[in-house]
Design an enzyme around this catalytic site. Structure first.
Site, mmCIF file in Angstrom:
data_model
loop_
_atom_site.group_PDB
_atom_site.id
_atom_site.type_symbol
_atom_site.label_atom_id
_atom_site.label_comp_id
_atom_site.label_asym_id
_atom_site.label_seq_id
_atom_site.Cartn_x
_atom_site.Cartn_y
_atom_site.Cartn_z
ATOM 1 N N ASP A 93 49.930 49.218 66.265
ATOM 2 C CA ASP A 93 51.123 49.928 66.730
ATOM 3 C C ASP A 93 51.487 51.081 65.796
ATOM 4 O OD1 ASP A 93 51.040 47.894 68.514
ATOM 5 O OD2 ASP A 93 52.911 46.935 67.888
ATOM 6 N N SER A 130 72.103 53.606 63.968
ATOM 7 C CA SER A 130 71.367 53.671 65.235
ATOM 8 C C SER A 130 72.357 53.846 66.375
ATOM 9 C CB SER A 130 70.570 52.385 65.458
ATOM 10 O OG SER A 130 70.059 52.375 66.777
ATOM 11 N N SER A 149 58.750 49.568 70.090
ATOM 12 C CA SER A 149 59.895 50.302 69.537
ATOM 13 C C SER A 149 59.985 50.079 68.036
ATOM 14 C CB SER A 149 61.191 49.853 70.215
ATOM 15 O OG SER A 149 61.513 48.522 69.853
ATOM 16 N N GLU A 158 43.032 43.315 74.078
ATOM 17 C CA GLU A 158 44.223 42.480 73.827
ATOM 18 C C GLU A 158 43.818 41.210 73.088
ATOM 19 O OE1 GLU A 158 47.493 43.328 73.495
ATOM 20 O OE2 GLU A 158 47.226 44.158 75.500
ATOM 21 N N HIS A 159 44.567 40.904 72.034
ATOM 22 C CA HIS A 159 44.279 39.766 71.152
ATOM 23 C C HIS A 159 42.940 39.947 70.426
ATOM 24 C CE1 HIS A 159 47.700 37.169 72.123
ATOM 25 N NE2 HIS A 159 47.628 37.663 73.339
ATOM 26 N N ASP A 191 42.865 42.407 67.888
ATOM 27 C CA ASP A 191 43.188 43.025 66.582
ATOM 28 C C ASP A 191 43.061 42.030 65.434
ATOM 29 O OD1 ASP A 191 45.430 41.627 67.484
ATOM 30 O OD2 ASP A 191 46.882 43.102 66.754
HETATM 31 P P1 ADP Z 1 58.913 45.991 70.456
HETATM 32 O O1 ADP Z 1 58.293 46.562 69.225
HETATM 33 O O2 ADP Z 1 57.918 45.487 71.436
HETATM 34 O O3 ADP Z 1 59.902 46.895 71.108
HETATM 35 P P2 ADP Z 1 59.956 44.145 68.520
HETATM 36 O O4 ADP Z 1 60.658 42.845 68.654
HETATM 37 O O5 ADP Z 1 58.737 44.217 67.692
HETATM 38 O O6 ADP Z 1 59.696 44.677 70.006
HETATM 39 O O7 ADP Z 1 60.965 45.204 67.908
HETATM 40 C C1 ADP Z 1 62.263 45.349 68.448
HETATM 41 C C2 ADP Z 1 63.275 45.395 67.314
HETATM 42 O O8 ADP Z 1 63.135 46.632 66.586
HETATM 43 C C3 ADP Z 1 64.703 45.415 67.807
HETATM 44 O O9 ADP Z 1 65.183 44.105 68.009
HETATM 45 C C4 ADP Z 1 65.425 46.101 66.672
HETATM 46 O O10 ADP Z 1 65.657 45.198 65.604
HETATM 47 C C5 ADP Z 1 64.393 47.104 66.174
HETATM 48 N N1 ADP Z 1 64.585 48.450 66.774
HETATM 49 C C6 ADP Z 1 63.674 49.163 67.450
HETATM 50 N N2 ADP Z 1 64.170 50.377 67.801
HETATM 51 C C7 ADP Z 1 65.428 50.439 67.325
HETATM 52 C C8 ADP Z 1 66.468 51.421 67.347
HETATM 53 N N3 ADP Z 1 66.291 52.601 67.943
HETATM 54 N N4 ADP Z 1 67.645 51.122 66.745
HETATM 55 C C9 ADP Z 1 67.822 49.934 66.135
HETATM 56 N N5 ADP Z 1 66.887 48.973 66.083
HETATM 57 C C10 ADP Z 1 65.699 49.205 66.672
HETATM 58 MG MG MG Z 2 57.105 45.531 67.773
#
Ligand code: ADP
Ligand code: MG
Length: 408
Positions: A189, A85, A144, A51-52, A54
């Site tokens: 990621d 979405s 995500s 962690e930290h 990269d």
């Molecule tokens: P993490 O990657 O930890 O989940 P992030 O802030 O990097 O958090 O990314 C989250 C953002 O990615 C959301 O606020 C949205 O903008 C976008 N996102 C991720 N998955 C989706 C999805 N299935 N539909 C729409 N937007 C998404």
């Molecule tokens: Mg992210």
């Protein structure tokens, strides 16, 4: 499952279950766009240790999770990407021939950015309709965002009929997030979402992008506990930590000629030159240098079948992040400490940037049920918050679940 908010990861990693896919999503696509679709999925991830490290050119050990983002997609005859979405909002459009695409500062930037960066990388994309769903929790540190980028990028390339080079895709997706979304993340990621393998974590050298799959014993589960807090400090403190590391390298360079990043410094060298560094800078550097060592020792332990030693290194990672790097918070410490006291837990630590988000615990399979129940009770008793708990196994990287018609 009787516990409110505990989400068990129901889908096993085996291909038949993945191929069963998302018939409801494809049906919804038919309703929305009026034709058939292919289906693609890309996973979120947990970082086991590292962690930290990269942004210090170091080592990380992420695993893809079975939690995935799903894209139903089909080609169009024009140059438009039309996408929606299921998380909300209307369908949006992007013209692939837009001469000066600019960010809209919403979620669609991840999709637009990937299309832009794939075209810059030399892929002449075709128009497509896409309907997107996800079981990766959003904004909780399970990435995500990378799952969205990689699933969309993979779908667009498959529609084009291009055999996907997974490292190239990961790099284009990272560029999309860095340069189009404006989030200065490393490549971990996107890399693990592209190259994950079921039953394995992936050792990645963030400098050379050399990597190797590392088997994770099937007798353990990766349990992610979401603290449900995000302290505001996070992004400011992240930038400060990066600056501390750079400052450390600048002060050490005259003493250790040839170093380019903390990755090049051993603990013995750091300790020998402790007097040259302000106290706080020294501690920041010590976290990074020892964390790199823990990643490599952890891989050696896993490869020797010593999962207990791996767990001890995971615990040491948490303590180093808490005491030297100072990016933990009360809630993350409570989650880790509760886990440390439970039977069948090999290791537990905060994961991600810090100041909230999730912990990762390595838990023996037979102890998982008890773990989720005791953790939910213990955390709520200590904080009045209800944690989300995800029981996961290392899954595969991005894949075609069902090809779209033109690419079949
Ligand atoms: P993490 O990657 O930890 O989940 P992030 O802030 O990097 O958090 O990314 C989250 C953002 O990615 C959301 O606020 C949205 O903008 C976008 N996102 C991720 N998955 C989706 C999805 N299935 N539909 C729409 N937007 C998404
Ligand atoms: Mg992210």
């Amino acid at each position: 499952m009787s516990i409110v908010n505990v989400k068990l990861q129901a889908r096993p990693a085996s291909p038949p279950a993945a191929i069963a896919g998302r018939p409801a999503l494809q049906k919804r696509f038919r309703t929305e766009f009026g034709h058939e679709s292919g289906l693609y999925r890309a996973p979120g991830r947990a970082n086991l240790i590292g962690e930290h490290t990269d942004y210090n050119d170091g080592f990380v050990l992420p695993a893809a999770l079975e939690l995935s983002t799903w894209v139903a997609a089909a080609p169009r005859k024009d140059r438009i990407l039309r996408f929606k979405s299921l998380l909300g909002g209307d369908a949006l459009e992007f013209n692939l021939d837009d001469p000066a695409p600019s960010p809209r500062h919403d979620w669609s930037d991840y999709v637009r950015g990937v299309a832009v960066k794939l075209q810059v990388a030399g892929f002449p994309l075709e128009g497509a309709d896409m309907l997107i769903d996800s079981d990766v929790p959003i904004g909780s540190g399970l990435s995500s965002s990378a799952a969205l980028e990689v699933s969309v990028g993979f779908a667009l390339l498959d529609i084009l009929g291009v055999a996907v080079d997974r490292v190239t895709l990961a790099q284009a997706c990272q560029r999309a997030e860095n340069e189009f979304v404006g989030m200065h993340c490393g490549i971990m990621d996107q890399f693990i979402s592209c190259l994950g393998a079921a039953g394995h974590a992936l050792l990645l050298d963030c400098r050379s992008l050399a990597y190797r799959q590392v088997a994770i014993a099937p007798s353990v589960r990766l349990v992610v506990c979401n603290s449900m807090v995000h302290h505001k400090l996070a992004s400011g403190e992240y930038n400060k930590r990066r600056a501390d590391c750079e400052h450390g390298v600048a002060l050490l360079t005259p003493l250790l000629p040839g170093i380019r990043a903390l990755r090049d410094v051993t603990l013995a060298q750091l300790v020998a030159h402790q007097a040259a560094l302000p106290e706080v800078t020294f501690r920041r550097c010590r976290h990074v240098v020892t964390e790199d060592e823990r990643v490599l020792k952890g891989v050696a332990a896993l490869e020797a079948g010593d999962v207990a030693e791996f767990g001890r290194l995971v615990n040491a990672s948490h303590r180093s992040l808490r005491d030297d790097y100072q990016v933990s918070c009360r809630e993350l410490d409570i989650l880790a400490e509760l886990a440390w006291g439970m039977e069948g837990v090999l290791g537990s630590r905060m994961m991600g940037g810090g100041f909230g988000g999730c912990t990762l615990s390595i838990v023996r399979t037979e102890a998982v049920k008890r773990f989720t129940s005791d953790m939910a009770k213990g955390y709520t008793a200590a904080t009045n918050l209800t944690p989300e708990i995800f029981v996961c196994s290392p899954g595969d990287g991005v894949s075609v679940v069902a090809p779209s018609e033109s690419a079949a």
